[in-house]
Design a protein around this motif. Sequence first.
Motif, PDB file in Angstrom:
ATOM      1  N   ARG A   1       0.829  -1.211   0.000  1.00  9.15           N
ATOM      2  CA  ARG A   1       0.000   0.000   0.000  1.00  9.15           C
ATOM      3  C   ARG A   1       0.863   1.261   0.000  1.00  9.15           C
ATOM      4  O   ARG A   1       2.002   1.256   0.432  1.00  9.15           O
TER       5      ARG A   1
ATOM      6  N   GLY B   1      -2.740  11.145   6.024  1.00 12.16           N
ATOM      7  CA  GLY B   1      -3.246  10.604   7.293  1.00 12.16           C
ATOM      8  C   GLY B   1      -2.153   9.724   7.882  1.00 12.16           C
ATOM      9  O   GLY B   1      -2.350   8.544   8.112  1.00 12.16           O
TER      10      GLY B   1
ATOM     11  N   HIS C   1       0.558   8.503  10.692  1.00 13.45           N
ATOM     12  CA  HIS C   1       0.691   8.393  12.145  1.00 13.45           C
ATOM     13  C   HIS C   1      -0.562   8.903  12.864  1.00 13.45           C
ATOM     14  O   HIS C   1      -0.464   9.548  13.903  1.00 13.45           O
TER      15      HIS C   1
ATOM     16  N   ASP D   1      -3.463   6.552  12.545  1.00 13.48           N
ATOM     17  CA  ASP D   1      -4.361   5.374  12.665  1.00 13.48           C
ATOM     18  C   ASP D   1      -4.450   4.901  14.112  1.00 13.48           C
ATOM     19  O   ASP D   1      -5.533   4.570  14.601  1.00 13.48           O
ATOM     20  N   TYR D   2      -3.326   4.938  14.817  1.00 13.12           N
ATOM     21  CA  TYR D   2      -3.347   4.491  16.219  1.00 13.12           C
ATOM     22  C   TYR D   2      -3.831   5.591  17.168  1.00 13.12           C
ATOM     23  O   TYR D   2      -3.791   5.421  18.376  1.00 13.12           O
TER      24      TYR D   2
ATOM     25  N   ILE E   1      -3.958  -0.252  12.242  1.00 17.33           N
ATOM     26  CA  ILE E   1      -4.733  -1.130  11.344  1.00 17.33           C
ATOM     27  C   ILE E   1      -4.574  -0.772   9.858  1.00 17.33           C
ATOM     28  O   ILE E   1      -4.923  -1.554   8.975  1.00 17.33           O
TER      29      ILE E   1
ATOM     30  N   GLY F   1       4.008   6.215   5.010  1.00 12.18           N
ATOM     31  CA  GLY F   1       4.290   5.056   5.873  1.00 12.18           C
ATOM     32  C   GLY F   1       4.857   5.489   7.216  1.00 12.18           C
ATOM     33  O   GLY F   1       4.639   6.620   7.662  1.00 12.18           O
TER      34      GLY F   1
HETATM   35  C1  GLA Z   1       3.177   1.938   9.749  1.00 12.69           C
HETATM   36  C2  GLA Z   1       2.113   1.228  10.576  1.00 12.69           C
HETATM   37  C3  GLA Z   1       0.727   1.828  10.323  1.00 12.69           C
HETATM   38  C4  GLA Z   1       0.747   3.353  10.482  1.00 12.69           C
HETATM   39  C5  GLA Z   1       1.905   3.960   9.698  1.00 12.69           C
HETATM   40  C6  GLA Z   1       2.053   5.448   9.947  1.00 12.69           C
HETATM   41  O1  GLA Z   1       2.981   1.713   8.380  1.00 12.69           O
HETATM   42  O2  GLA Z   1       2.089  -0.147  10.273  1.00 12.69           O
HETATM   43  O3  GLA Z   1      -0.205   1.242  11.194  1.00 12.69           O
HETATM   44  O4  GLA Z   1       0.809   3.716  11.832  1.00 12.69           O
HETATM   45  O5  GLA Z   1       3.147   3.334  10.007  1.00 12.69           O
HETATM   46  O6  GLA Z   1       0.957   6.137   9.466  1.00 12.69           O
END
Ligand code: GLA
Length: 387
Positions: free
Chosen positions: A29, A34, A36, A38-39, A171, A336
């Motif tokens: 992906r 968006g 950092h 998701d958590y 997620i 990422g």
């Molecule tokens: C990694 C984590 C995701 C997300 C990104 C930052 O890819 O696996 O869950 O927190 O970093 O957005």
Amino acid sequence: MDKSMTDIKSVFQQKFGALPEAIYSAAGRVNLIGEHVDYCGGKVLPAALSLKCRVAVRTNGTNIMRIAATSIALTADIDLSDTSRYKNLKWGSYQAGVADELKKAGYNLVGCDILYDCSVPFGSGLSSSAAIEVATAYALAKLGGNPIDKVQLAVLCKAAENNYCGVNCGIMDQFASANGKAGHAVLLNCSTLEYDYVPLDLKDCVLVLANCNKPHNLVESKYNERRAEVETALRLLQRQYDVANLADLSPSQVEQYRAHLPDVIYRRARHVVTECERVKNSVEALKCGDLVAFGRILNQSHVSLSRDYEVTGAELDALAQSAWEREECLGSRMTGAGFGGCTVSLVKKSDIQSFIAGVQEQYTRKIGHGAVFYVAEIADGIIEEVI
Ligand code: GLA
């Protein structure tokens, strides 16, 4: 028939002595915006890539999951009646973790042979691990005759990564890998798992990914450090506001409480709440076809990730800055987890080559080595191939 499909079938036959019954794949992906969040219960906007993890599979009449790969010599035999004991495998712990979570969730698992063929570059920040997990989960669920729920599969894959592999990720990656759709980004609310597909009509532009080629070994410890910092931020802000998630706060609410927050914690929180605004504004811009505005928001996101969240580093900053200087580029940012991995840039289709050459030249001059570029194709998350 495409050539790679012929290859995976014959390699499968060499390794396991018979042809596969099915071929599935799950995508890597790119997150458009968006980052950092998701958590923190925020919304994210990832898209599934045509770079993917393919698996050729067949049931083998035993209780063992035998796994092999086209690109590495390692193999593993995972006893499905005792999935808990493979946490330290050099290769195969993601697969064992997925089997473990599926079993805990009540899935019927049957012994099988699986050959992995992954085109998502490892360590590139494009979620090769999520692609491996989701491909494994889908294959195991199908072979065992279980009903398929791609949202639940993503949730179980995330749990495998958290509980089995010790990576405290959110997620987003597994969700995009399982639920991505060709030509669309996925707008996912990470606190409710409600999602929408946003058409990705990039007109005369494409997304160019650039891997900064930095060994990304500190990612996990730094990632966990950021998670702890935003948990602190939430705890402190909850003294003032009745919210469950940091993402539920507005930038002005964080601003009003600034005096009560240590500077680092304030900046981490500011990134999260402003990034959530940027997601909202990006979706609006994309819906109106305003790519110039979208590009500007990408740039703002990078600046916030660099200055407030401090997850970029010299390499990603140099890549983004080199992209910003090119007139063929409407916007660029890291994508990422950061600390290495890739940038994503919105680039005029007719000028891809001059963009890549220009950024490569600047980046190499600043950093001392080159980057690797890919033109992103947005694909379906899970694909069942006809064989
Ligand atoms: C990694 C984590 C995701 C997300 C990104 C930052 O890819 O696996 O869950 O927190 O970093 O957005």
